[in-house]
Scaffold this motif. Structure first.
Motif, PDB file in Angstrom:
ATOM      1  N   ILE A  57     -11.179  -1.205 -13.432  1.00  0.00           N
ATOM      2  CA  ILE A  57      -9.908  -1.283 -12.704  1.00  0.00           C
ATOM      3  C   ILE A  57      -9.370   0.119 -12.400  1.00  0.00           C
ATOM      4  CG2 ILE A  57      -7.490  -1.990 -12.896  1.00  0.00           C
ATOM      5  CD1 ILE A  57      -8.569  -4.443 -14.525  1.00  0.00           C
ATOM      6  N   LYS A  58      -9.388   0.993 -13.404  1.00  0.00           N
ATOM      7  CA  LYS A  58      -8.899   2.356 -13.202  1.00  0.00           C
ATOM      8  C   LYS A  58      -9.749   3.115 -12.183  1.00  0.00           C
ATOM      9  CE  LYS A  58      -6.909   2.803 -17.830  1.00  0.00           C
ATOM     10  NZ  LYS A  58      -7.042   3.429 -19.147  1.00  0.00           N
ATOM     11  N   THR A  59     -11.045   2.887 -12.248  1.00  0.00           N
ATOM     12  CA  THR A  59     -11.950   3.530 -11.295  1.00  0.00           C
ATOM     13  C   THR A  59     -11.644   3.057  -9.873  1.00  0.00           C
ATOM     14  OG1 THR A  59     -13.664   3.651 -12.994  1.00  0.00           O
ATOM     15  CG2 THR A  59     -14.371   3.936 -10.721  1.00  0.00           C
ATOM     16  N   HIS A  60     -11.494   1.767  -9.731  1.00  0.00           N
ATOM     17  CA  HIS A  60     -11.204   1.191  -8.417  1.00  0.00           C
ATOM     18  C   HIS A  60      -9.879   1.725  -7.855  1.00  0.00           C
ATOM     19  CE1 HIS A  60     -11.188  -1.658  -5.142  1.00  0.00           C
ATOM     20  NE2 HIS A  60      -9.998  -2.105  -5.527  1.00  0.00           N
ATOM     21  N   LYS A  61      -8.872   1.810  -8.688  1.00  0.00           N
ATOM     22  CA  LYS A  61      -7.558   2.273  -8.230  1.00  0.00           C
ATOM     23  C   LYS A  61      -7.554   3.753  -7.842  1.00  0.00           C
ATOM     24  CE  LYS A  61      -4.527  -0.936 -10.706  1.00  0.00           C
ATOM     25  NZ  LYS A  61      -3.512  -1.054 -11.750  1.00  0.00           N
ATOM     26  N   SER A  62      -8.393   4.556  -8.513  1.00  0.00           N
ATOM     27  CA  SER A  62      -8.338   6.004  -8.300  1.00  0.00           C
ATOM     28  C   SER A  62      -9.529   6.560  -7.531  1.00  0.00           C
ATOM     29  CB  SER A  62      -8.265   6.711  -9.658  1.00  0.00           C
ATOM     30  OG  SER A  62      -7.147   6.280 -10.378  1.00  0.00           O
TER      31      SER A  62
ATOM     32  N   HIS B 113     -10.232   6.766  -4.488  1.00  0.00           N
ATOM     33  CA  HIS B 113      -9.862   7.543  -3.300  1.00  0.00           C
ATOM     34  C   HIS B 113      -9.542   9.015  -3.628  1.00  0.00           C
ATOM     35  CE1 HIS B 113      -5.970   6.424  -4.985  1.00  0.00           C
ATOM     36  NE2 HIS B 113      -5.484   7.483  -4.353  1.00  0.00           N
TER      37      HIS B 113
END
Length: 180
Positions: free
Chosen positions: A37-42, A44
Motif C-alpha cells: 500500500i505504501k509503495t503504491h501510494k508513493s 510517483h
C-alpha cells in the motif's frame, strides 16, 4: 515501472527480509500488505528506477520499526515476561549442588578449566590469554572437558530434557554414586 512489475520483482525478497525481522508469519503477511500500500501510494515520488530496490526496502524497514513501536505501546512488559528475572526451576537448584563434586572428579587440568570458566565466570578469551593458550584450542578443550563432565553426570543420573533443550527432571541411577 508500475506497481505490478515492482511487486513481482521484489515480493519474495521482501517477504524473506520480513521473516528475518518478525517471528510471526501472520504479522509478516500484514506488514507485506502495508508495504504494498505504501509503495503504491508513493510510487510517483521515485524518479530514478535504479533506486527502486533500496527505496522499497527502506519502506519495509520503516514499516518494521513502526510495527514494533505500535506493539510496544500496546503491551507493556512485566517481570514475568522477562526470562532473566524468573527464578531458576527447583530442579536446576537441586542439580547445581552436585556440580562441584563432579568437576572435582575430573582430571586436574579439566577441573581447573571448568572451575575458572563455568563456576568463577571467567570468559574463555580471558582464560586463553592468561594461560597463553590459543583461543580455538581452548574452545576445543572446554568442549572436551564439558563432555567428560557430562559423562560423569550420566553415569550417576538419568536426565530428561524438554523440547527446548532444558533439563526437566533427573533421577539418581543408584546409591553407589556418592558425588551428590
Amino acid at each position: 515501472m508500475n506497481i505490478q512489475n515492482i511487486w513481482t520483482e521484489y515480493q519474495s525478497s521482501l517477504k524473506s527480509f520480513l521473516h528475518s525481522k518478525v517471528g510471526n508469519p501472520d504479522d509478516v503477511d500484514d506488514l507485506l500488505q502495508d508495504i504494498l500500500i505504501k509503495t503504491h501510494k508513493s510510487l510517483h515520488s521515485i524518479k530514478d528506477n535504479e533506486k527502486i530496490k533500496s527505496w522499497i526496502f527502506q519502506i519495509a524497514n520503516n514499516t518494521i520499526i513502526d510495527f514494533y513501536r505500535q506493539n510496544n505501546k500496546r503491551q507493556a512488559l512485566t517481570a514475568e515476561d522477562l526470562w532473566y528475572q524468573q527464578e531458576e526451576p527447583q530442579i536446576i537448584k537441586e542439580l547445581s549442588l552436585c556440580v562441584l563434586p563432579f568437576i572435582k572428579g575430573l582430571p586436574k587440568e579439566d577441573a581447573d578449566l571448568l572451575m575458572a570458566i563455568e563456576i568463577e565466570g571467567l570468559s574463555q578469551k580471558d582464560y586463553a590469554a592468561r594461560n597463553n593458550i590459543n583461543y580455538s584450542t581452548l574452545k576445543s578443550r572446554v568442549k572436551k572437558s564439558r563432555n567428560k563432565l557430562y559423562s560423569l553426570f550420566s553415569n550417576c543420573c538419568d536426565f530428561s530434557i524438554d523440547s527446548k533443550g532444558n533439563l526437566s527432571q533427573f533421577k539418581q541411577r543408584s546409591t553407589s554414586c556418592s558425588r551428590c
